[in-house]
Scaffold this motif. Structure first.
Motif, short mmCIF file in Angstrom:
data_model
loop_
_atom_site.label_atom_id
_atom_site.label_comp_id
_atom_site.label_asym_id
_atom_site.label_seq_id
_atom_site.Cartn_x
_atom_site.Cartn_y
_atom_site.Cartn_z
N ARG A 60 14.48 1.66 -10.07
CA ARG A 60 14.77 2.23 -11.38
C ARG A 60 15.97 3.16 -11.31
O ARG A 60 16.79 3.20 -12.22
N LEU A 61 16.07 3.93 -10.23
CA LEU A 61 17.19 4.85 -10.05
C LEU A 61 18.51 4.09 -9.94
O LEU A 61 19.51 4.45 -10.58
N ILE A 62 18.54 3.02 -9.16
CA ILE A 62 19.76 2.21 -9.03
C ILE A 62 20.09 1.55 -10.36
O ILE A 62 21.27 1.50 -10.76
N ASN A 63 19.08 1.08 -11.06
CA ASN A 63 19.31 0.47 -12.37
C ASN A 63 19.90 1.50 -13.33
O ASN A 63 20.87 1.20 -14.05
N PHE A 64 19.37 2.71 -13.34
CA PHE A 64 19.81 3.73 -14.27
C PHE A 64 21.19 4.29 -13.90
O PHE A 64 22.02 4.53 -14.77
N ILE A 104 23.55 2.94 -11.57
CA ILE A 104 24.63 2.03 -11.17
C ILE A 104 24.74 0.83 -12.10
O ILE A 104 25.80 0.57 -12.67
N ILE A 105 23.66 0.10 -12.28
CA ILE A 105 23.73 -1.17 -13.01
C ILE A 105 24.00 -0.97 -14.49
O ILE A 105 24.89 -1.62 -15.06
N ARG A 106 23.27 -0.07 -15.13
CA ARG A 106 23.47 0.14 -16.57
C ARG A 106 24.88 0.65 -16.90
O ARG A 106 25.49 0.16 -17.85
N PRO A 107 25.43 1.63 -16.16
CA PRO A 107 26.81 2.04 -16.46
C PRO A 107 27.83 0.92 -16.27
O PRO A 107 28.77 0.77 -17.06
N ILE A 108 27.65 0.10 -15.23
CA ILE A 108 28.57 -1.01 -15.01
C ILE A 108 28.48 -2.01 -16.15
O ILE A 108 29.50 -2.48 -16.67
N LEU A 109 27.25 -2.36 -16.55
CA LEU A 109 27.08 -3.27 -17.68
C LEU A 109 27.65 -2.68 -18.97
O LEU A 109 28.25 -3.39 -19.77
N PHE A 110 27.48 -1.37 -19.16
CA PHE A 110 28.04 -0.70 -20.34
C PHE A 110 29.55 -0.82 -20.36
O PHE A 110 30.14 -1.15 -21.40
N VAL A 111 30.20 -0.58 -19.22
CA VAL A 111 31.66 -0.66 -19.15
C VAL A 111 32.12 -2.10 -19.39
O VAL A 111 33.08 -2.33 -20.13
N SER A 147 0.80 -1.22 0.00
CA SER A 147 0.00 0.00 0.00
C SER A 147 0.84 1.28 0.00
O SER A 147 0.48 2.25 -0.66
N ILE A 148 1.96 1.30 0.70
CA ILE A 148 2.71 2.55 0.85
C ILE A 148 4.07 2.51 0.16
O ILE A 148 4.43 3.42 -0.58
N PHE A 149 4.85 1.46 0.40
CA PHE A 149 6.25 1.46 -0.02
C PHE A 149 6.49 0.92 -1.43
O PHE A 149 7.63 0.90 -1.90
N HIS A 150 5.43 0.50 -2.10
CA HIS A 150 5.58 -0.08 -3.43
C HIS A 150 6.19 0.93 -4.41
O HIS A 150 7.18 0.63 -5.08
N ARG A 151 5.63 2.10 -4.49
CA ARG A 151 6.12 3.10 -5.45
C ARG A 151 7.51 3.62 -5.12
O ARG A 151 8.35 3.73 -6.01
N PRO A 152 7.82 3.96 -3.86
CA PRO A 152 9.20 4.40 -3.59
C PRO A 152 10.24 3.32 -3.86
O PRO A 152 11.32 3.61 -4.38
N PHE A 153 9.93 2.06 -3.54
CA PHE A 153 10.88 0.99 -3.81
C PHE A 153 11.10 0.84 -5.31
O PHE A 153 12.23 0.67 -5.76
#
Length: 155
Positions: free
Chosen positions: A99-103, A105-112, A88-94
């Motif tokens: 998405r923020l961590i993916n954008f 941290i993860i995507r730049p590491i995968l790109f490198v 009910s509450i934490f779904h959207r912030p999580f």
């Protein structure tokens, strides 16, 4: 057991419920985002069961740390309320932080990593082509010498 310890253990169980909801949401989202022929889709039920088992083990570990493994009747209710609180509450912030961590941290590491793999692949191809060009005269000489020395005579 004092009231403050019981309250903190209740909050810990609610926290494990929130983490359980986030973890199962992560598993469900990963399975949904995978392709139709993916191995994740094929074994999605097994993956979810393994996820629930891991959540159960982690919950009992938290119980072991907080209350030396003592289980109370209100613990499952606290966990279910934590899961509902997540939904009910934490779904959207999580999801936003995911998405923020993916954008960031993860995507730049995968790109490198992919860039390094591609550079290594190009270097290896360049070396192989260079060795082929360098070896052409030697192969020609070898074929000439071999054919002249070991030439079979037909009668």
């Amino acid at each position: 057991m004092s009231l403050s310890v019981q309250f903190l253990s209740l909050l810990a169980m609610i926290g494990t419920g929130i983490v359980a909801g986030a973890f199962m949401d992560l598993i469900g989202t990963g399975i949904d985002k995978s392709s139709k022929r993916s191995i994740l889709r094929k074994y999605s039920a097994v993956i979810e069961v393994i996820g629930w088992v891991l959540i159960g083990c982690a919950s009992f570990y938290v119980l072991f740390i907080v209350r030396d493994g003592a289980w109370r009747m209100y613990d499952p209710f606290a966990q279910v309320s934590g899961i509902l609180l997540y939904a009910s509450i934490f779904h959207r912030p999580f999801r936003f932080f995911g998405r923020l961590i993916n954008f960031l941290i993860i995507r730049p590491i995968l790109f490198v990593i992919l860039l390094v793999v591609r550079i290594i692949r190009v270097i290896i191809r360049l070396i192989v082509k260079l060795l082929r060009v360098i070896s052409v005269p030697f192969v020609y000489l070898y074929n000439k010498v071999y054919s002249s020395l070991f030439q079979t005579t037909e009668k």
